[in-house]
Each structure stands twice: as C-alpha cells, then as structure tokens.
Enzyme design. Sequence first.
Site, short mmCIF file in Angstrom:
data_model
loop_
_atom_site.label_atom_id
_atom_site.label_comp_id
_atom_site.label_asym_id
_atom_site.label_seq_id
_atom_site.Cartn_x
_atom_site.Cartn_y
_atom_site.Cartn_z
CD GLU A 91 7.65 2.85 -44.13
OE1 GLU A 91 6.66 3.36 -43.68
OE2 GLU A 91 7.91 1.98 -44.78
CB CYS A 105 4.53 8.38 -36.28
SG CYS A 105 4.51 6.75 -36.02
CB CYS A 112 10.53 -4.52 -35.94
SG CYS A 112 10.15 -4.90 -34.12
CB CYS A 116 3.87 -8.02 -34.39
SG CYS A 116 4.62 -7.54 -32.73
CB CYS A 119 3.57 -5.30 -37.23
SG CYS A 119 4.48 -4.08 -37.58
CB CYS A 334 4.84 1.43 -38.77
SG CYS A 334 4.50 -0.02 -38.05
N1 SAH Z 1 7.08 -1.50 -31.85
C1 SAH Z 1 6.49 -0.56 -31.14
C2 SAH Z 1 6.02 0.70 -31.81
C3 SAH Z 1 5.93 0.53 -33.17
S1 SAH Z 1 4.23 -0.24 -33.71
C4 SAH Z 1 5.05 -1.44 -30.66
O1 SAH Z 1 4.81 -2.48 -31.44
O2 SAH Z 1 4.59 -0.99 -29.89
C5 SAH Z 1 3.11 1.12 -33.23
C6 SAH Z 1 1.61 0.46 -33.09
O3 SAH Z 1 1.21 -0.02 -34.34
C7 SAH Z 1 1.74 -0.78 -32.16
O4 SAH Z 1 0.70 -0.82 -31.41
C8 SAH Z 1 1.44 -1.84 -33.37
O5 SAH Z 1 1.07 -3.02 -32.75
C9 SAH Z 1 0.47 -1.23 -34.22
N2 SAH Z 1 0.32 -1.86 -35.59
C10 SAH Z 1 1.49 -2.65 -36.22
N3 SAH Z 1 0.81 -2.65 -37.23
C11 SAH Z 1 -0.47 -2.58 -37.41
C12 SAH Z 1 -1.44 -2.80 -38.23
N4 SAH Z 1 -1.15 -3.36 -39.51
N5 SAH Z 1 -2.71 -2.21 -38.07
C13 SAH Z 1 -2.77 -1.55 -36.87
N6 SAH Z 1 -1.75 -1.26 -36.02
C14 SAH Z 1 -0.77 -1.80 -36.40
FE1 SF4 Z 2 7.88 -4.65 -34.08
FE2 SF4 Z 2 5.64 -3.92 -35.78
FE3 SF4 Z 2 5.68 -5.68 -33.55
FE4 SF4 Z 2 6.02 -3.12 -33.02
S1 SF4 Z 2 4.20 -4.08 -33.85
S2 SF4 Z 2 6.98 -4.69 -32.28
S3 SF4 Z 2 7.40 -2.49 -35.00
S4 SF4 Z 2 6.91 -5.86 -35.23
#
Ligand code: SAH
Ligand code: SF4
Length: 343
Positions: A91, A105, A112, A116, A119, A334
């Site tokens: 995306e 973005c 990934c 997390c 996410c 994302c």
């Molecule tokens: N993997 C990298 C970059 C992609 S995620 C990272 O984790 O930083 C980009 C940002 O979106 C990160 O700060 C992540 O923690 C946040 N993010 C992911 N899922 C989210 C959600 N459901 N609500 C708010 N922020 C989120």
């Molecule tokens: Fe991966 Fe999502 Fe964690 Fe970023 S926030 S490291 S994209 S699992």
Amino acid sequence: MATDLYTLDMAALTALVREMNQPAFRAKQLWGWLYERGAQDFSEMSNLPRGFRERLSAECRLGSLSTVVEQRSEDGTIKRLYRLPDGKSIESVLMCYADNRRTACISSQAGCAMGCTFCATGQMGFARHLTADEIFEQAQRFSAELQKKGERLSNVVMMGMGEPLHNYDAALESIRRLMRDLGIGARHITISTVGLPKGIRRFAAEGLQVKLAISLHAATDAVRSSMLPVNRKYPISELLDAVREYIEVSGRRVTFEWALIAGENDSVAEAARLGRLLRGMKCHVNLIPLNPTKEYGGRPTSTEEVAAFVAELGRHRIPATVRVRRGIDIDAGCGQLSERVDG
Ligand code: SAH
Ligand code: SF4
C-alpha cells in the site's frame, strides 16, 4: 522479461537508447517523460519517433506496480493497493495539505515480520522484502501524477507497510534515488523504525540529513513488549542507547511515535514516565490516536485525555504534537486497505 525503465539510471538509459540505434539525446527525452512529465504509456511520448516508441513498448515497461484498488478521501488523501509482479500486495498513501505539502507514505516490505499487535501490517505477517526499485516506484508514481497537475511531491515518509531497517540496503538505496531522481531533499524524507539498534547505528553513520522516527509507544518494557514483540529482544534502554548515539553522531533531533490507546499507554502517569525517560534528549513526540484494526480490540484515546498527556509532557519540557488522522474514512492506516480487500 521486459526491462523496467524506472530501474535504469541515466547511464543505463543512454546505453539502452544506443542499443536501439537511437542518438544519445533520446535518453534525455525519455528521462523527461519518466521523471518530469509522468507518462503512463509509451504512446504519450510524442517527441520520440513512432518506430522507437513501438520498440520501447515491445521490450520495456514503465514500472512494476499495478493498481488493484484506489480510494480517495474527502480530505484529498489517496490510498492505493498495488499488486507486485509475483502477486504480493503493498500500500501507498498520498496526503495533501493546505500549505501545498504533498507527502507520500510508502511501504518498504510486503507485510512485516515485527508483529506489533495493534498494527494491521503486523497482523498479516511477513511476505517479502521490497526491492529498492519497488520502494522508489511508489513515490515516483505520485510524483509523476502531481507533476501532470502542476504540483510537486514534496515529502516522503517510509511509514507504510514493513520495517525499513529490516530491509536496510534496499531502503537506503531507494532514499538515495528519491533525492537524486525526484529531487526530494533529505530533510523532507522520514524513515520510521520499530527500533532496531544495529540499524539505527548504521543509519547514523550514513551521514544523511534524512529524518528518523522511532516507534516507542510505551515507557516501560512490560507494556512495550506486550505491544511490540521486538522489545523482548531490544529493550527500551538498548534502543535509547542507540538513539542517543544517533543524535550525537548526526546532530539531529529524533521523533518518537506514540499511538495513544485508551487505558493502555495514555495515562498522565505514563506521560510522566515518558517525560523522565526522554529528559534532556534532542527529540519530539508525535502522538497518534490509535487507528482501530480488525484483530486488535484497543480504542483510541479521547480528545481530553490526549490533551492531558500533551500537557504532562510539556511539564517535562518534551515538545509533542498530535497528528491529525488523515484519510480515516478510507482506512489509510498502514495495512488497512489490504486487510479489507484480502481479509
Ligand atoms: N515499521 C515502521 C514503519 C511503518 S509503521 C515502524 O513501525 O515505525 C508507521 C507508524 O504507524 C509506526 O509508528 C507504527 O507504530 C504506527 N502504527 C501502526 N499501526 C497503527 C495503528 N493501528 N494506529 C496508529 N498507529 C499505528
Ligand atoms: Fe511492522 Fe507495523 Fe510494527 Fe511497523 S508497526 S514494525 S509495520 S508490525
């Protein structure tokens, strides 16, 4: 397989043009169509001879991403789901701001591996690393489309799917191309990481002016490990050691990202812990109320509690901004579009 013209630099493009028995200046013309005028098809390249255009379309292609779904939000956000040649999907999002900023973005991996919990990308698991070309092309597409409208892609954030420091070489190569081929200044590019200390140190040594954002989200190891499994391997103290080193080596300010989740990491006491943790650090905190996802039950923090969190950070002299959630009506978080299409 057809040569993707977006993978070629000027020297390689010139070699290709020569090989097709065309004078070298055709390479410059082609470059203009690729990077200044954003041609979507060889037939648009009106200053190239027809025979040359036909040969190009038989032997070459313009990029490797095909759009599966596109959504446009009321605030001007465009979100796209692309299919890669091997069937994997990624995306990208374009955000348009009133001050003329245009921010892409982009994704660094399909899926990934970091898992997390909150996410959408983490919930779908890891498919594969993207190549530098695949990362670059996402920004190039938006850049070309904007140029056609007389606008310009001004910023790029690597905050789409994937962990860029887990795909280090490709991520860095794509950043170099963003600067070289799209003319985006290093200060207008942000790389966001879950916090891999080795990658952060390596990135510090690159000597780039690119911005670094760290997804912190919690101030204690117990809470952070429950949200970001990678914290079990690299606890907060190790992560912050690497970040301090980065600040020292680069002289740059870092951004800490914090998704505010009701009852999880949004209390005033947690803000105070964060304030103590970051005391004296050259940093900024970006607060993002949680974007709810399918497999995670958490809810975003209420506006009043967000304000209390910001105020507490202020008492610790930590500057913080609350990010406006953009494109919320189109699942612009994302991984959330493919979650809806595939899931
Ligand atoms: N993997 C990298 C970059 C992609 S995620 C990272 O984790 O930083 C980009 C940002 O979106 C990160 O700060 C992540 O923690 C946040 N993010 C992911 N899922 C989210 C959600 N459901 N609500 C708010 N922020 C989120
Ligand atoms: Fe991966 Fe999502 Fe964690 Fe970023 S926030 S490291 S994209 S699992």
